[in-house]
Design an enzyme around this catalytic site. Structure first.
Site, mmCIF file in Angstrom:
data_model
loop_
_atom_site.group_PDB
_atom_site.id
_atom_site.type_symbol
_atom_site.label_atom_id
_atom_site.label_comp_id
_atom_site.label_asym_id
_atom_site.label_seq_id
_atom_site.Cartn_x
_atom_site.Cartn_y
_atom_site.Cartn_z
ATOM 1 N N ASP A 83 90.100 134.554 33.175
ATOM 2 C CA ASP A 83 89.047 134.776 32.285
ATOM 3 C C ASP A 83 89.048 134.674 30.916
ATOM 4 O OD1 ASP A 83 90.664 137.099 32.203
ATOM 5 O OD2 ASP A 83 88.929 138.381 31.815
ATOM 6 N N GLU A 84 90.135 133.815 30.349
ATOM 7 C CA GLU A 84 90.584 133.762 29.080
ATOM 8 C C GLU A 84 90.971 132.604 28.821
ATOM 9 O OE1 GLU A 84 93.005 136.432 25.648
ATOM 10 O OE2 GLU A 84 92.934 136.818 27.689
ATOM 11 N N ASP A 120 86.625 134.732 25.923
ATOM 12 C CA ASP A 120 87.305 135.745 26.470
ATOM 13 C C ASP A 120 86.201 136.579 27.222
ATOM 14 O OD1 ASP A 120 88.724 138.000 27.914
ATOM 15 O OD2 ASP A 120 89.419 138.802 25.767
#
Length: 465
Positions: A105-106, A11
């Site tokens: 983003d994860e 993350d």
């Protein structure tokens, strides 16, 4: 069950705001807030400097301005975020072909498939855990070297525990939860730590005195099935024991994006319902932007006081990720629903997703703004004079621009016919500020500069020359 913590969850830290700080030297170490800047705007991401003032994602932008008035408030640059995301996801795919992106983003990674699979299986629990930690440490270093950004890594034997580990690692850390420690880690956590336990389920559990994961585990499967239904009750009980057999599924193709909220007190005021729809829309659009998607069908979900659920939808002429269009459509749908007696749950979603690039969407939005500003009029009658209307270009705070003489920079703000630009690049120092007329022919929009020299996604399987 796995014998080593070989599920990795990455993350990125305050991703949108971190990209802005990396791209703009003058904002490093200062509070930065990214999101919708209009009257109904909602925070997408706040930098850690802004979070110290109480700002967080999904907060109304007006409230964020009151809490942190000296922050830099920027609209999103989703082409820049995707540029960085491609680099990060490329690094993850070097670790394993099983990469499951959850957003820009994860992602989850299964380390037991790919170049490290044999070594992890043969190493045994203790050495395998050390190897997994080394892989995660190297990954974080590679991300920082390639992008200048930091990410938090969680390692565990399941997706549930890997995500919990990465949350504990924030910001800029690595946490490993060893196989066999799941129940010890979960026991004191709130029931909301488990996937599928949202506000509504939490209320049901709280009424019978269950507030921690340990309470759920002690209650047993039978009681949870009575409270939550068979499928949900069984799933929640297994999670409370730390049992999660969900596989890492690469390239998940979501069919829709939606968000919903359950309210402690039923909403009976239509104005309040419409305001909640605006906030839900902003969160839904944030997820659309993060995934680089748009959609044609807007869906409104309403659960009334008597638990009856009503769903209304409207299909647009073309896909969009525009918050105003989606909010107005959802509001229109809400007018069709009788809220007498109160509303306990609202949801806003977008279906029939399309892979629109953000550049196309910005161009579409700009064309619509220009058309509205020009007041496009039907062909005049013979007796009507033709009126020329000047078109004024729109500049967004944070937008990348280039000046014919001064080079690349970004928009700090605009108004009253002027636009202020700071001329700086990711690799340079703090740049100087200049102000221009909004229609200065030397000033043009541009694409994002790479955060690091030569920042490109890994080459993958392309043939070498």
């Amino acid at each position: 069950m796995r014998s080593v913590p070989s599920i990795l969850h990455l993350d990125m830290d305050a991703f949108f705001a971190a990209v802005e700080q990396a791209a703009k030297p003058s904002l490093r170490g200062k509070p930065v807030i990214v999101g919708g800047l209009g009257l109904r705007g909602v925070v997408s991401t706040a930098s850690y400097e802004a979070r110290k003032f109480g700002v967080h994602s999904a907060m109304p932008m007006a409230q964020a301005r009151r809490l942190c008035p000296n922050a830099a408030f920027l609209s999103g640059r989703y082409d820049a975020y995707r540029q960085v995301s491609e680099v990060v996801m490329g690094l993850l795919r070097e670790l394993s072909p099983l990469v499951e992106p959850l957003s820009v983003d994860e992602a989850f990674v299964d380390l037991e498939t790919g170049p490290y699979a044999s070594a992890l299986r043969e190493a045994g629990p203790e050495a395998g855990a050390e190897m997994a930690v080394a892989i995660g440490t190297d990954l974080r270093a590679d991300i920082e070297e390639r992008t200048g950004l930091t990410g938090s890594v969680g390692l565990a034997g399941s997706k549930l525990m890997a995500k919990i580990a990465s949350e504990q690692a924030k910001p800029d850390g690595l946490v490993v939860i060893g196989v066999g420690r799941e129940r010890a880690v979960l026991s004191t956590m709130s029931v909301r730590a488990l996937p599928g336990v949202g506000p509504a389920t939490e209320q049901v559990l709280r009424r019978v005195g269950m507030t921690t994961v340990a309470d759920l585990a002690a209650a047993g499967e039978g009681e949870l099935v009575q409270l939550l239904g068979r499928a949900h009750g069984v799933g929640v009980h297994r999670m409370s024991l730390g049992l999660d057999e969900r596989a890492v599924v690469p390239d998940r193709d979501a069919k829709s994006v939606s968000v919903e909220d359950t309210f402690e007190v039923d909403l009976a005021d239509r104005g309040r319902v419409l305001r909640e729809i605006d906030e839900l829309t902003a969160r839904c659009v944030g997820r659309l932007h993060a995934s680089g998607r748009s959609g044609r069908t807007v869906v409104l979900k309403v659960r009334r006081f008597d638990f009856s659920t009503i769903t209304r939808s409207e299909t647009l002429r073309s896909p969009t990720d525009d918050a105003v269009v989606i909010a107005e459509t959802a509001r229109r749908l809400a007018q069709q629903v009788d809220i007498t007696g109160g509303v306990r749950l609202l949801g806003v979603g977008v279906a029939q997703l399309a892979d629109f690039t953000q550049e196309d969407l910005f161009a579409q939005a700009e064309r619509e703004e220009l058309a509205a500003g020009a007041g496009e009029v039907a062909a005049p009658q013979d007796s009507e004079p033709v009126v020329e209307v000047a078109v004024v270009r729109q500049w967004r705070p944070g937008q990348d621009v280039t000046h014919g003489q001064l080079g690349p920079g970004w928009v700090q703000g605009s108004g009253v016919g002027r636009v202020t630009v700071r001329f700086e690049t990711p690799q340079g120092g703090i740049g100087r500020v200049r102000t221009f007329a909004v229609d200065d022919p030397e000033l043009t929009p541009s694409g994002p500069l790479p955060l690091r020299p030569g920042m490109l996604p890994p080459a993958g399987d392309e043939d070498e020359e």
